[in-house]
Write an enzyme that holds these catalytic residues in place. Structure first.
Site, mmCIF file in Angstrom:
data_model
loop_
_atom_site.group_PDB
_atom_site.id
_atom_site.type_symbol
_atom_site.label_atom_id
_atom_site.label_comp_id
_atom_site.label_asym_id
_atom_site.label_seq_id
_atom_site.Cartn_x
_atom_site.Cartn_y
_atom_site.Cartn_z
ATOM 1 N N ASP A 240 20.295 -2.873 5.900
ATOM 2 C CA ASP A 240 19.334 -2.969 7.015
ATOM 3 C C ASP A 240 19.198 -1.622 7.719
ATOM 4 O OD1 ASP A 240 18.965 -5.655 6.571
ATOM 5 O OD2 ASP A 240 20.181 -6.329 8.271
ATOM 6 N N ARG A 243 17.664 1.247 4.863
ATOM 7 C CA ARG A 243 16.335 1.081 4.262
ATOM 8 C C ARG A 243 15.222 1.754 5.067
ATOM 9 N NH1 ARG A 243 17.630 -4.997 1.996
ATOM 10 N NH2 ARG A 243 18.567 -4.318 0.046
ATOM 11 N N GLN A 279 -17.747 9.902 -4.807
ATOM 12 C CA GLN A 279 -17.214 8.750 -4.076
ATOM 13 C C GLN A 279 -15.991 8.130 -4.783
ATOM 14 O OE1 GLN A 279 -19.645 5.130 -3.444
ATOM 15 N NE2 GLN A 279 -19.759 5.798 -1.326
ATOM 16 N N GLU A 363 18.363 0.813 -3.509
ATOM 17 C CA GLU A 363 18.530 0.144 -2.200
ATOM 18 C C GLU A 363 17.750 -1.173 -2.136
ATOM 19 O OE1 GLU A 363 19.126 2.141 1.381
ATOM 20 O OE2 GLU A 363 19.698 4.023 0.413
ATOM 21 N N GLY A 364 17.690 -1.861 -3.263
ATOM 22 C CA GLY A 364 17.001 -3.152 -3.344
ATOM 23 C C GLY A 364 15.615 -2.976 -3.921
HETATM 24 N N1 COS Z 1 22.662 -9.073 7.782
HETATM 25 C C1 COS Z 1 23.751 -9.825 8.009
HETATM 26 N N2 COS Z 1 24.082 -10.894 7.221
HETATM 27 C C2 COS Z 1 23.272 -11.168 6.186
HETATM 28 C C3 COS Z 1 22.123 -10.414 5.897
HETATM 29 C C4 COS Z 1 21.833 -9.331 6.752
HETATM 30 N N3 COS Z 1 20.762 -8.568 6.542
HETATM 31 N N4 COS Z 1 21.526 -10.902 4.784
HETATM 32 C C5 COS Z 1 22.264 -11.958 4.395
HETATM 33 N N5 COS Z 1 23.322 -12.114 5.252
HETATM 34 C C6 COS Z 1 24.333 -13.159 5.210
HETATM 35 C C7 COS Z 1 23.696 -14.536 5.228
HETATM 36 O O1 COS Z 1 23.493 -14.968 6.558
HETATM 37 C C8 COS Z 1 24.712 -15.375 4.502
HETATM 38 O O2 COS Z 1 25.747 -15.677 5.426
HETATM 39 P P1 COS Z 1 26.710 -16.977 5.318
HETATM 40 O O3 COS Z 1 27.826 -16.585 4.425
HETATM 41 O O4 COS Z 1 27.168 -17.185 6.720
HETATM 42 O O5 COS Z 1 25.879 -18.088 4.767
HETATM 43 C C9 COS Z 1 25.265 -14.421 3.478
HETATM 44 O O6 COS Z 1 25.014 -13.082 3.967
HETATM 45 C C10 COS Z 1 24.660 -14.565 2.092
HETATM 46 O O7 COS Z 1 23.278 -14.352 2.183
HETATM 47 P P2 COS Z 1 22.254 -14.881 1.091
HETATM 48 O O8 COS Z 1 22.449 -16.362 0.929
HETATM 49 O O9 COS Z 1 20.892 -14.409 1.472
HETATM 50 O O10 COS Z 1 22.796 -14.143 -0.226
HETATM 51 P P3 COS Z 1 22.232 -14.039 -1.706
HETATM 52 O O11 COS Z 1 23.362 -14.057 -2.650
HETATM 53 O O12 COS Z 1 21.128 -15.032 -1.898
HETATM 54 O O13 COS Z 1 21.671 -12.529 -1.795
HETATM 55 C C11 COS Z 1 20.146 -10.742 -1.532
HETATM 56 C C12 COS Z 1 20.801 -12.005 -0.953
HETATM 57 C C13 COS Z 1 19.470 -10.978 -2.868
HETATM 58 C C14 COS Z 1 19.107 -10.339 -0.500
HETATM 59 C C15 COS Z 1 21.205 -9.622 -1.656
HETATM 60 O O14 COS Z 1 22.117 -9.909 -2.697
HETATM 61 C C16 COS Z 1 20.610 -8.245 -1.855
HETATM 62 O O15 COS Z 1 20.181 -7.596 -0.893
HETATM 63 N N6 COS Z 1 20.560 -7.766 -3.104
HETATM 64 C C17 COS Z 1 20.078 -6.421 -3.384
HETATM 65 C C18 COS Z 1 21.228 -5.471 -3.325
HETATM 66 C C19 COS Z 1 20.776 -4.065 -3.279
HETATM 67 O O16 COS Z 1 19.968 -3.660 -2.455
HETATM 68 N N7 COS Z 1 21.335 -3.261 -4.173
HETATM 69 C C20 COS Z 1 21.085 -1.861 -4.209
HETATM 70 C C21 COS Z 1 22.394 -1.167 -4.187
HETATM 71 S S1 COS Z 1 22.569 -0.001 -2.979
HETATM 72 S S2 COS Z 1 21.719 1.577 -3.757
#
Ligand code: COS
Length: 391
Positions: A240, A243, A279, A363-364
């Site tokens: 968060d 990004r 254009q 980063e996603g």
């Molecule tokens: N901030 C705080 N908590 C968060 C959150 C955020 N932005 N996003 C999710 N959570 C929490 C949720 O509230 C949930 O909490 P509980 O355990 O209390 O239920 C938990 O994390 C799991 O969230 P979610 O159910 O959404 O998880 P998923 O396994 O479905 O995955 C995605 C979510 C796909 C969004 C995540 O795995 C992701 O971002 N993947 C991409 C990773 C990425 O960017 N990789 C690049 C590497 S870095 S170069």
């Protein structure tokens, strides 16, 4: 009140970053891309002029800049060369989880050392079989007395070959899915840490991307960041925070492609007039300009929300999705404006097209951003986060 006026300090820092991009990055960008040269000297210079570690708090020696200012810097560095820019900005990914979850001692040691010298740190989340699906990771950490022992392998690690330490995510409870992941800080020089394959990439070739392996690596238990089994949230909260900046870098790529294409369109004559008079070209240039402006607004809003201490998950994904896709579209159109010359390495825009592609992946991916956006707008939920915005 919505006011898009930057402060004098923000304008000065943006000018510093633009000047740095113009004088230190642009002159070598295409050569470094060709040879896949890692920009060691530029890292040192950027550190010296204060363009690295933007968000490390002042109490740990950093500049403690707000996120909007960080975005201003990243746009300029993306404009200069996003491969070099990524090398300069990647510390932010590794340090955010430390700022969010580290003890005071850990922060002093690991944030502090980056401000005392031009050192690098890497964020180790992705694995060969766990990319978008973070909770599918296999790297594990087992507690043994006052130590954790880490085993596993992380891939696509930016600055991996050059990092002084790594922020590593590992399973501490194999059965608990995302609730069984913890985050650790791991020194590079420990026994069992190895830097493996360096990737040969399509774009951003001046950045280093490597596989890092951990083989029975013993770390002190106090190197755990935050609570055990709460590492997944730390990773999400980190993304968060990073990004907005990476989206700003995508805006920088788009702006560079736009500038090259619009300048070229005024010089290149076809059917007796500069192609900018046609254009078909004007509409492409207009769409580029709109995409850049709209992407920047999303980027700024995603940063400002953080600066106001608000949760920015939705805006962060809006910004990343739109800025990354726009950078790709704008760069592809810039090649189109150049016609056949756009496809030739002697001209600047094919590099930008290759560089833009990773923006839709790292980063996603753009698909993961859409997934986050869909969940946020369809099923908004409350997420607990520490109050601190400066992380
Ligand atoms: N901030 C705080 N908590 C968060 C959150 C955020 N932005 N996003 C999710 N959570 C929490 C949720 O509230 C949930 O909490 P509980 O355990 O209390 O239920 C938990 O994390 C799991 O969230 P979610 O159910 O959404 O998880 P998923 O396994 O479905 O995955 C995605 C979510 C796909 C969004 C995540 O795995 C992701 O971002 N993947 C991409 C990773 C990425 O960017 N990789 C690049 C590497 S870095 S170069």
């Amino acid at each position: 009140m919505v006011d898009f006026t930057l402060t004098d300090e923000q304008k000065d820092i943006r000018e510093l970053a633009h000047d740095f991009a113009t004088k230190e990055m642009r002159p070598v960008a295409w050569e470094f891309d060709k040879d896949s040269t890692w920009p060691e000297e530029i890292v040192k210079k950027a550190w010296e002029v204060g363009l690295m570690n933007n968000h490390i708090p002042e109490e740990y020696g950093g500049p403690g800049l707000d996120y909007l200012t960080g975005c201003l810097i990243e746009e300029e560095l993306g404009w200069g060369c996003s491969g070099i820019g990524t090398s300069l900005m990647c510390n932010g990914l590794a340090t955010a989880p430390i700022a969010l979850g580290g003890s005071d001692e850990i922060k002093k040691s690991y944030l502090g050392r980056l401000t005392e010298g031009p050192l690098l740190a890497s964020f180790c989340l992705t694995e060969p079989d766990a990319g978008s699906d973070v909770s599918g990771m296999k790297t594990n950490a087992v507690k043994q007395g006052d130590k954790y022992v880490i085993n596993g392998s992380k891939c696509f690690i930016t600055n991996g070959s050059h990092a002084n330490y790594y922020t590593v995510y590992a399973k501490t409870d194999k059965e608990a899915g995302h609730r069984g992941i913890s985050a650790f800080v791991v020194d590079r020089d420990l026994d069992g840490v190895t830097v493996d394959k360096k990737e040969d990439k399509l774009g951003q070739r001046a950045s280093n991307t490597a596989t890092i392996s951990f083989n029975d690596v013993e770390i002190p238990a106090e190197n755990l960041l935050g609570e055990e089994n709460k590492g997944f949230k730390l990773a999400m909260m980190t993304l968060d925070r990073t990004r907005p900046g990476v989206s700003a870098m995508a805006v920088g790529i788009a702006r560079a492609a736009f500038e090259f294409a619009s300048d070229y369109s005024k010089e290149r004559v076809q059917f007796g007039v500069p192609i900018a008079m046609h254009q078909a070209i004007q509409f492409m240039i207009a769409d580029m300009a709109t995409k850049i402006e709209a992407a920047r607004l999303l980027v700024w809003k995603s940063g400002v929300l953080l600066d106001q201490g608000q949760r920015n998950t939705l805006l962060s994904s809006h910004a990343k999705r739109f800025a990354a896709d726009s950078a790709m579209e704008v760069a592809v159109d810039a090649v189109q404006v150049y016609g056949g010359y756009g496809f030739i390495k002697e001209y600047p825009v094919e590099k930008l097209m290759r560089d833009a592609k990773i923006m839709q992946l790292y980063e996603g991916t753009s698909q993961i951003q859409r997934l986050v956006i869909a969940r946020e707008v369809l099923m908004p939920r409350r997420v607990e986060e520490p109050a601190t915005a400066a992380a």
